[in-house]
Design a protein around this motif. Sequence first.
Motif, short mmCIF file in Angstrom:
data_model
loop_
_atom_site.label_atom_id
_atom_site.label_comp_id
_atom_site.label_asym_id
_atom_site.label_seq_id
_atom_site.Cartn_x
_atom_site.Cartn_y
_atom_site.Cartn_z
N ARG A 107 0.74 -1.13 -0.08
CA ARG A 107 0.10 0.18 -0.10
C ARG A 107 1.02 1.14 -0.08
O ARG A 107 1.68 1.44 0.88
N ASN A 142 -1.29 6.80 2.39
CA ASN A 142 -2.80 6.36 2.33
C ASN A 142 -3.05 5.84 3.75
O ASN A 142 -2.95 4.68 4.41
N PRO A 143 -3.69 6.71 4.72
CA PRO A 143 -3.56 6.48 6.10
C PRO A 143 -4.38 5.45 6.70
O PRO A 143 -5.29 4.86 5.71
N ILE A 147 -12.86 11.05 11.52
CA ILE A 147 -11.83 11.45 11.09
C ILE A 147 -11.75 12.68 12.41
O ILE A 147 -12.70 13.51 12.18
N LEU A 203 -0.63 12.63 8.03
CA LEU A 203 -1.56 13.71 8.31
C LEU A 203 -1.65 14.10 9.70
O LEU A 203 -1.31 13.10 10.59
N THR A 218 -4.40 14.56 11.20
CA THR A 218 -5.85 13.86 11.54
C THR A 218 -5.74 12.14 11.77
O THR A 218 -4.99 11.74 11.09
N ALA A 276 -8.09 8.62 11.64
CA ALA A 276 -9.47 7.98 11.38
C ALA A 276 -9.72 7.00 12.38
O ALA A 276 -8.83 6.06 12.84
N PRO A 320 -6.29 -1.66 8.12
CA PRO A 320 -6.90 -1.54 6.61
C PRO A 320 -7.40 -3.01 6.15
O PRO A 320 -7.12 -3.78 6.76
N SER A 321 -8.06 -2.78 5.07
CA SER A 321 -8.64 -4.09 4.58
C SER A 321 -7.59 -5.11 4.29
O SER A 321 -6.24 -4.78 4.02
N ILE A 331 -16.94 6.82 5.81
CA ILE A 331 -15.84 7.41 6.60
C ILE A 331 -16.43 8.98 6.52
O ILE A 331 -16.84 9.56 5.45
N ARG A 341 -15.95 8.56 2.37
CA ARG A 341 -16.32 7.47 1.57
C ARG A 341 -17.74 6.79 1.89
O ARG A 341 -17.90 6.85 3.27
N LYS A 359 -10.55 14.02 -0.45
CA LYS A 359 -9.94 14.16 0.79
C LYS A 359 -9.49 12.91 1.68
O LYS A 359 -8.43 13.15 2.39
N ALA A 360 -10.21 11.70 1.07
CA ALA A 360 -9.54 10.59 1.77
C ALA A 360 -8.37 9.98 1.01
O ALA A 360 -8.78 9.59 -0.15
N PRO A 361 -7.23 10.08 1.21
CA PRO A 361 -6.22 9.67 0.06
C PRO A 361 -6.44 8.46 -0.41
O PRO A 361 -5.94 8.50 -1.79
N GLY A 362 -7.02 7.50 0.32
CA GLY A 362 -7.05 6.29 -0.42
C GLY A 362 -8.12 6.12 -1.56
O GLY A 362 -8.17 5.28 -2.36
#
Length: 352
Positions: free
Chosen positions: A63, A67-68, A105, A120, A122, A124, A147-148, A188, A200, A232-235
């Motif tokens: 990843r 990508n937080p 977040i 970041l 911030t 999540a 993450p997944s 999200i 998301r 806004k969600a880098p992913g």
Amino acid sequence: MKTELFKIEENNIDASAMEIIKRAGQIMKDGGLVAFPTETVYGLGGDALNPESSKKIYAAKGRPSDNPLIVHVCCMEDVEKIVKSVPEAAYKLADAFWPGPLTMIMNKSELVPMETTGGLETVAIRMPSNKIAAELIRAEGGYIAAPSANISGRPSPTIARYCVEDLDGRIEMIIDGGQVGIGLESTIVDLTVDVPMILRPGYVTYDMLKEVLGEVSIDKTIIDANSKLKPKAPGMKYRHYAPKGELTIVEGNQNSVVDYINTEAQKYREQGHKVGIIGTDDTCRLYQGDAVKSAGTRDDEATIAKELFKILREFDDEGMDIMFSESFDESGIGQAIMNRLLKAAGHHVVHV
Ligand code: AMP
Ligand code: MG
């Protein structure tokens, strides 16, 4: 590395299951990684407060490190320690939707390393409702970055076998808790802006959030595929959820969709391709392909959310190189379904 695999039933967490969970918690405390079920999709867990663990998560998944990761907690008091302050909206949303498929977040405290938040300020945060996940978070000491549990870019795993496919030999342990209930990643919502913003879409819908908060906005990049803005969600900017073959979404009235897909399927099959088709309980019998699968029923779109990623994985396993899917209504959870489906299809949509 040898990956240990254990089975636990969510509704029967007995003493021997607790032993496994304790061992998994210890693995993460020691800086290792464990894949485990949540109600949304399987997560790849490591100690969220240990920068080395987060680096390992990025490496195991392949990843991008900007990508937080989402930090999973099991109680509200633990949230207070990892954020600057808990906004009023967070307490309201937690009351309504936690434990459950909602990620919030907030501004992070010093405790959370930049490796976990992809650089970041911030963080999540989510409190999962799956009982295995909740026990595991407790056993780990409170904060699991997860993450997944898939290789970056592939559909998120909704059964343990797909964690094995992607991560066997790369992590210490996989806990098999059966097929997950929801099948799509969490909603999200960003609480660091004046009007809370959905970054998301997921099982917790816009309307559900609006009812609790009064005012909610949606990151425009979710709705507008052609938007040149940065999500806004880098992913969300990465190609995601993608099967190996080429997927096309076909939109229109039912008869035209069926005719179009059957004609295209026949053409491709004559050329030697293997064609997979995603229909619904009502339409599957109308299609001719190498594999025809029902995502569920339009009367209850949650059934479609649950099956979608699994079907994309099955088509991969069965060697389908051309795929067609019906389109779904974008209201309610349909917004999350279409968001994932459009990404899986690289936004390739045909109107008939
Ligand atoms: P996954 O864990 O695979 O479900 O992906 C987590 C998603 O949450 C990605 O799209 C991330 O970009 C997003 N995310 C995590 N932390 C933040 C944050 N602090 N701000 C914005 N988006 C975030
Ligand atoms: Mg993911």
